[in-house]
Design an enzyme around this catalytic site. Structure first.
Site, PDB file in Angstrom:
ATOM      1  N   TYR A  90     -11.350  12.785  -4.349  1.00 25.58           N
ATOM      2  CA  TYR A  90     -10.552  12.446  -5.538  1.00 25.58           C
ATOM      3  C   TYR A  90     -10.018  13.724  -6.193  1.00 25.58           C
ATOM      4  O   TYR A  90      -8.799  13.866  -6.377  1.00 25.58           O
ATOM      5  CB  TYR A  90     -11.429  11.663  -6.508  1.00 25.58           C
ATOM      6  CG  TYR A  90     -10.730  11.208  -7.770  1.00 25.58           C
ATOM      7  CD1 TYR A  90      -9.755  10.215  -7.735  1.00 25.58           C
ATOM      8  CD2 TYR A  90     -11.074  11.761  -9.004  1.00 25.58           C
ATOM      9  CE1 TYR A  90      -9.138   9.787  -8.908  1.00 25.58           C
ATOM     10  CE2 TYR A  90     -10.460  11.333 -10.173  1.00 25.58           C
ATOM     11  CZ  TYR A  90      -9.489  10.351 -10.113  1.00 25.58           C
ATOM     12  OH  TYR A  90      -8.885   9.930 -11.275  1.00 25.58           O
ATOM     13  N   ASP A 128       0.868  -1.179   0.000  1.00 23.79           N
ATOM     14  CA  ASP A 128       0.000   0.000   0.000  1.00 23.79           C
ATOM     15  C   ASP A 128       0.910   1.236   0.000  1.00 23.79           C
ATOM     16  O   ASP A 128       1.772   1.368   0.874  1.00 23.79           O
ATOM     17  CB  ASP A 128      -0.866  -0.035   1.272  1.00 23.79           C
ATOM     18  CG  ASP A 128      -1.997   0.953   1.194  1.00 23.79           C
ATOM     19  OD1 ASP A 128      -1.748   2.125   0.841  1.00 23.79           O
ATOM     20  OD2 ASP A 128      -3.140   0.551   1.483  1.00 23.79           O
TER      21      ASP A 128
END
Ligand SMILES: NC(=O)c1ccc[n+]([C@@H]2O[C@H](COP(=O)([O-])OP(=O)(O)OC[C@H]3O[C@@H](n4cnc5c(N)ncnc54)[C@H](O)[C@@H]3O)[C@@H](O)[C@H]2O)c1
Length: 421
Positions: A232, A145
């Site tokens: 986003y 990650d």
């Protein structure tokens, strides 16, 4: 004393015959029972043998499959790879390399002869997208990650890790923010440590709900910082800010691609975008849902065009942001009709009520990419759509075998309303 008369003799002879007869019967009965037991035993044994055989078969079947897999891995044929000398061969990291765009970029860089390391946490990516490279000496896949630091030696970093479609990035907005902020800081830190060049996969969404058409790179955008898409849009905007801060303060070489809508094989089936929605609906014989009159326009680039643009930008000396997209506009209705025709579907086109904030036009200005990179999209829409349809058809078959058929989700949600992406 009674002497044996002729009558007694006769009776004795009869008894003897009876005895013989009885003994004969007994013998036949004995033989029959022995034979019966023998036959029973045989059939029992045969049944038993069959059971044992089927059990052995059950136990051996998975082993056989494993052997087949092993044989395949030994004899695995990889796509053809160019040979590059040590000097020309680069060590390239692709974050998000198991996703839609990242896996195509992996294919291109591998086939060009580079060493590619894919880092992905498989949130939206899949091993299947890059499995054809597993085991190749130039390829490595790391389950990691990007929110955690990474220490490897590389020359270039394509930083693509981030969910890209609205349902995926809205699923966990805090994680989307962390990936785009902390994840980008980590990758810039890595670039600084090892002296690598970093390309950020930014987005046309940094322009928000634009007030100028088409959008060029000088436009600062019109983004709602607290709306449902902000995780986003603002995540990518701050990621761009971080890139230029590292460039100015630490001398890190950065490249920023503002990517417009892209489609092609390996895109997510249920990402709620117009192309995937229409293809899935047409393939499954469901109505193709058009919001409003269908006169709104959209422009989509085929994934191989984008990949060529990303590589051209990475290897250019252009450090300011560059739009990568296809400026060829089509109305939503044209998309629906074309996809219906290409699929050969009998689905009807269903008009639903117009979405309030559905942009009427979406079109990139790509003059900068043309001028500075010599890049422009070359794949015709129909050709790209046919490839995507072929992929979706195969995926539906694959998923039907796995008992899972995703239904297209409604297009992007904003204030509870649907709209085309
Ligand atoms: N596809 C488009 O139309 C489009 C448009 C604009 C921008 N982009 C950008 O391009 C990039 C790739 O998009 P895509 O369409 O291939 O999306 P995708 O969802 O298929 O790929 C993103 C990949 O990043 C991985 N990922 C997500 N979070 C991660 C994390 N924290 N650590 C490691 N890996 C992580 C996912 O598992 C996935 O493999 C994204 O950055 C996206 O914002 C795409």
């Amino acid at each position: 004393m009674v002497s044996k008369g002729p009558l007694l003799r006769l009776l004795t002879a009869i008894n003897r015959r009876r005895m013989k007869l009885l003994m004969g019967f007994a013998f036949v009965a004995y033989v029959a029972s022995v034979w019966g037991n023998f036959v029973n035993m045989r059939s029992l044994q045969e049944n038993g043998d069959q059971k044992v055989e089927s059990r052995i078969e059950e136990a051996v079947a998975p082993l056989r499959e494993k052997i087949k897999d092993l044989e395949k891995s030994f004899t695995q044929k990889y796509p053809p790879v160019k040979f590059l000398s040590e000097k020309d061969r680069k060590r390239i990291l692709i974050t998000g390399g198991a996703g839609f765009v990242g896996s195509h970029l992996t294919d291109k860089l591998m086939m060009d002869g580079h060493e590619v390391t894919v880092v992905d946490n498989f949130f939206t990516g899949r091993k299947r997208n890059v499995e054809h490279w597993i085991g190749h000496e130039n390829f490595e896949l790391i389950n990691h990650d990007v929110v955690e630091p990474l220490y490897i030696e590389v020359d270039q970093i394509y930083h693509l890790a981030s969910p890209a479609s609205p349902p995926n990035y809205m699923y966990n907005p805090i994680k989307t923010l962390k990936t785009n902020t902390i994840g980008t800081l980590n990758m810039l830190g890595l670039a600084k440590r090892v002296g690598a060049r970093l390309l950020l996969a930014s987005t046309s969404e940094v322009y928000g709900d634009p007030e100028v058409h088409p959008q060029n790179e000088d436009y600062w955008g019109h983004v709602n910082p607290i709306g449902p898409r902000a995780c986003y849009d603002e995540g990518k905007r701050v990621a761009e800010t971080m890139c230029y801060a590292y460039m100015k303060q630490e001398g890190v070489e950065v490249r920023v691609a503002r990517i417009f809508n892209t489609f092609g094989p390996r895109m997510h089936m249920n990402d709620g975008r117009v192309v995937s929605n229409f293809i899935l609906q047409a393939l499954q014989g469901e109505p193709l849902t058009v919001y409003g009159s269908g006169t709104q326009t959209r422009a989509f680039q085929y994934v191989s065009d984008l990949v060529n643009g990303l590589v051209a930008l990475m290897n250019s000396n252009v450090s300011s942001p560059v739009n990568l997209g296809n400026p060829e506009e089509h109305t939503i209705l044209e998309f629906a009709q074309l996809i219906k025709k290409l699929v050969g579907s009998g689905s009807e086109i269903q008009f639903l009520s117009e979405a309030q904030d559905d942009p009427q036009k979406r079109k990139p200005d790509i003059r900068k990419a043309k001028l500075l990179l010599g890049w422009e999209p070359v794949v015709p829409l129909e050709e790209g759509l046919n490839k995507a349809i072929h992929y979706f058809r195969k995926e539906l078959e694959y998923q039907a075998n796995n008992q899972y058929i995703p239904k297209p989700k409604p297009a992007r949600m904003k204030k509870g309303r649907t709209r085309h992406n």
